[in-house]
Scaffold this motif. Structure first.
Motif, short mmCIF file in Angstrom:
data_model
loop_
_atom_site.label_atom_id
_atom_site.label_comp_id
_atom_site.label_asym_id
_atom_site.label_seq_id
_atom_site.Cartn_x
_atom_site.Cartn_y
_atom_site.Cartn_z
N ARG A 1 -1.45 3.85 -5.32
CA ARG A 1 -1.92 4.92 -4.44
C ARG A 1 -3.30 5.39 -4.84
O ARG A 1 -4.08 5.87 -3.99
CB ARG A 1 -0.94 6.09 -4.47
N ASP B 1 -0.92 2.79 -10.61
CA ASP B 1 -0.38 3.48 -9.44
C ASP B 1 -1.26 3.08 -8.25
O ASP B 1 -2.38 3.59 -8.09
CB ASP B 1 -0.41 5.00 -9.64
N LEU C 1 -1.17 12.96 -8.66
CA LEU C 1 -0.05 12.25 -8.06
C LEU C 1 1.19 12.37 -8.93
O LEU C 1 2.31 12.52 -8.44
CB LEU C 1 -0.40 10.77 -7.85
N TYR D 1 0.85 -1.19 0.00
CA TYR D 1 0.00 0.00 0.00
C TYR D 1 0.89 1.25 0.00
O TYR D 1 1.12 1.86 1.05
CB TYR D 1 -0.94 0.00 1.21
N TYR E 1 3.54 7.62 0.89
CA TYR E 1 3.18 8.90 0.30
C TYR E 1 2.56 9.84 1.33
O TYR E 1 2.84 11.04 1.36
CB TYR E 1 2.20 8.67 -0.85
N ILE F 1 0.44 4.17 -0.54
CA ILE F 1 -0.16 5.39 0.01
C ILE F 1 0.39 5.65 1.42
O ILE F 1 0.42 6.80 1.87
CB ILE F 1 -1.71 5.26 0.06
#
Length: 483
Positions: free
Chosen positions: A281, A279, A329, A75, A80, A77
């Protein structure tokens, strides 16, 4: 959505959709448990769990790190959004799972024009998705099969077995009835717990997860992540949010959430999987965007997605939303690369739309569970400005930057042949991943130097260095010793 008076799936979904969910549950029961009866499943679960706990003894510290790294890799994210994970494998007695009082109505504020029943129904669906995501994510242990095999070659098979047994019973109506009766008597059924908090000092979300074994710990970490995503389903009124949480977030609701939630998660996740966007995310951010949609869009979208009957306009909304997320992103990634080269102010690397969208996902937490003592970050968002938002997403940490050849000697390499410590080095595009893997490698190095197959004492980091290479990737060095 059917007219509801209670927040039950039978009242939330149409008969057609509910029949679909029950059929999927029946199929899942056959796949997970086969023809095993409930008593056989319970006995077998305890036997396998005991074998896992025994095999993991002496490796808990390492497995906690693997669980953290596994979820972080699966994951992106998490990196990020600068989410921190605090994961622990503990004994059953160390779990502090609250048993909220049932049958007590929470204080009900004036909902005004908001539909209280629809707010509860939306929260119930989001809770189901959270449980479903955590079930699917728990099976990701195969990402670290080679490492787990080094601990015990039988563990991967046992992990797969315990997850099928533990989650398969939630497709068994007799098991659900038994669990609900046990919960009504105050018994605790879980093998783990998770909560998410907002750390004001470091300005980041923290997932705190505990479980009695490695696969359950992964399950709890993923659940914590989706609890953060789920805050996008809240409105701006804290009292209303707290009332909805008090009415819906009950242990007695979890068996059905675990039963049906995985299929709701699958239906929404499939939309991302079938897209041409690569992607990961985008996946969690798309869930967040869906949670923010108004009721007259949210409920039909969920029902149609479950029945694989999305309307053309719904498909277009989903495709356009994911493209917009991916585009933003991409701009952010490009902006950060430019920032490294030309040292532009961080605000110039991020558009206003991007900042607000990211902040909404990460900071829209008014009235979220487990955050009662934290100030609502969203309320202070625009007071602090766009720079603060960007700092939450990508804090600028001090590090050395290598401007020399790739094979240049590193500062801590002198410890490589030191028999009293373990030395590890790792390179990764994500800073936290480089740091975690370097720790794994250092731990393995020390175990090898000691001539052991396992250790019972913990390890501590005595020195570490982080470098950012010219290509933007990170290289970490770590030195560890026994406590």
């Amino acid at each position: 959505m059917a007219n509801i008076t209670e927040v039950e799936y039978e009242k939330i979904f149409s008969p057609k959709t509910l029949a679909l969910l029950k059929n999927k549950s029946g199929e899942s029961l056959r796949q997970m448990l086969g023809s095993k009866d409930l008593m056989t499943v319970m006995r077998q679960s305890q036997t396998v769990l005991n074998e896992i706990i025994q095999a993991e003894d002496g490796y808990r510290d390492e497995l906690e790190m693997v669980a953290t790294q596994m979820v972080t890799d699966a994951y992106p994210i998490i990196d990020y959004a600068n989410i921190r994970i605090d994961a622990k494998i503990v004994n059953l007695n160390d779990l502090d799972i609250p048993n909220p009082p049932e049958g007590e109505d929470p204080a009900s504020p004036d909902f005004g024009e908001d539909d209280e029943e629809k707010m509860k129904a939306k929260r119930r669906i989001i809770n189901g998705i959270t449980q479903g995501a955590s079930i699917r994510g728990a099976f990701g242990f195969m990402l670290f099969k080679e490492y787990i095999d080094d601990i015990n070659p039988e563990l991967v098979q046992k992990y797969n077995e315990i997850l099928k047994l533990a989650f398969g019973i939630y497709d068994d109506e007799n098991a659900i009835a038994m669990m609900l009766a046990a919960l009504a008597q105050g018994q605790k059924m879980q093998g783990g717990e998770s909560e998410m908090e907002y750390d004001e000092e470091n300005e980041q979300f923290v997932i705190k997860a505990k479980a009695i074994c490695f696969p359950m710990l992964v399950h709890e970490i993923v659940k914590g992540l989706y609890e953060i995503v789920g805050t996008e389903g809240f409105g701006r009124d804290k009292e209303k949010n707290q009332a909805i949480v008090g009415a819906v977030d009950k242990l007695s609701n979890e068996p059905r959430d675990l039963q049906y939630g995985k299929f709701i998660y699958d239906a929404i996740s499939k939309i991302y999987n079938d897209s041409n966007i690569d992607d990961p995310r985008v996946r969690e951010l798309f869930f967040a965007e869906l949670y923010k949609t108004p009721d007259d869009e949210f409920f039909p979208f969920i029902e149609n997605a479950l029945n694989d009957e999305l309307k053309p306009l719904q498909k277009k909304w989903a495709a356009d939303t994911m493209k917009d997320i991916a585009k933003d992103l991409g701009k952010d990634d490009t902006g950060l690369e430019d920032l490294d080269e030309v040292k532009q102010p961080i605000e110039e690397a991020m558009t206003m739309k991007q900042a607000i969208a990211a902040a909404a996902m990460l900071l829209g937490t008014a009235g979220a569970p487990n955050m009662a003592q934290a100030q609502n970050p969203l309320s202070n968002l625009f007071k602090k400005g766009i720079t603060s938002i960007q700092n939450k997403l990508h804090p600028q940490q001090k590090m050395d930057t290598i401007k020399v050849q790739k094979d240049a000697p590193l500062l801590l390499a002198k410890f490589k042949n030191d028999q009293s410590v373990g030395y590890g080095i790792a390179k990764h595009r994500n800073e936290s991943s480089a740091r975690q893997i370097a720790y794994f490698n250092a731990s393995a190095d020390l175990i090898k130097k000691l001539g052991k197959t396992q250790i019972t004492a913990g390890m501590e980091i005595v020195d570490e260095k982080m470098y950012q290479l010219p290509d933007g990737t990170y290289e970490a060095e770590t030195v560890v010793k026994l406590n």
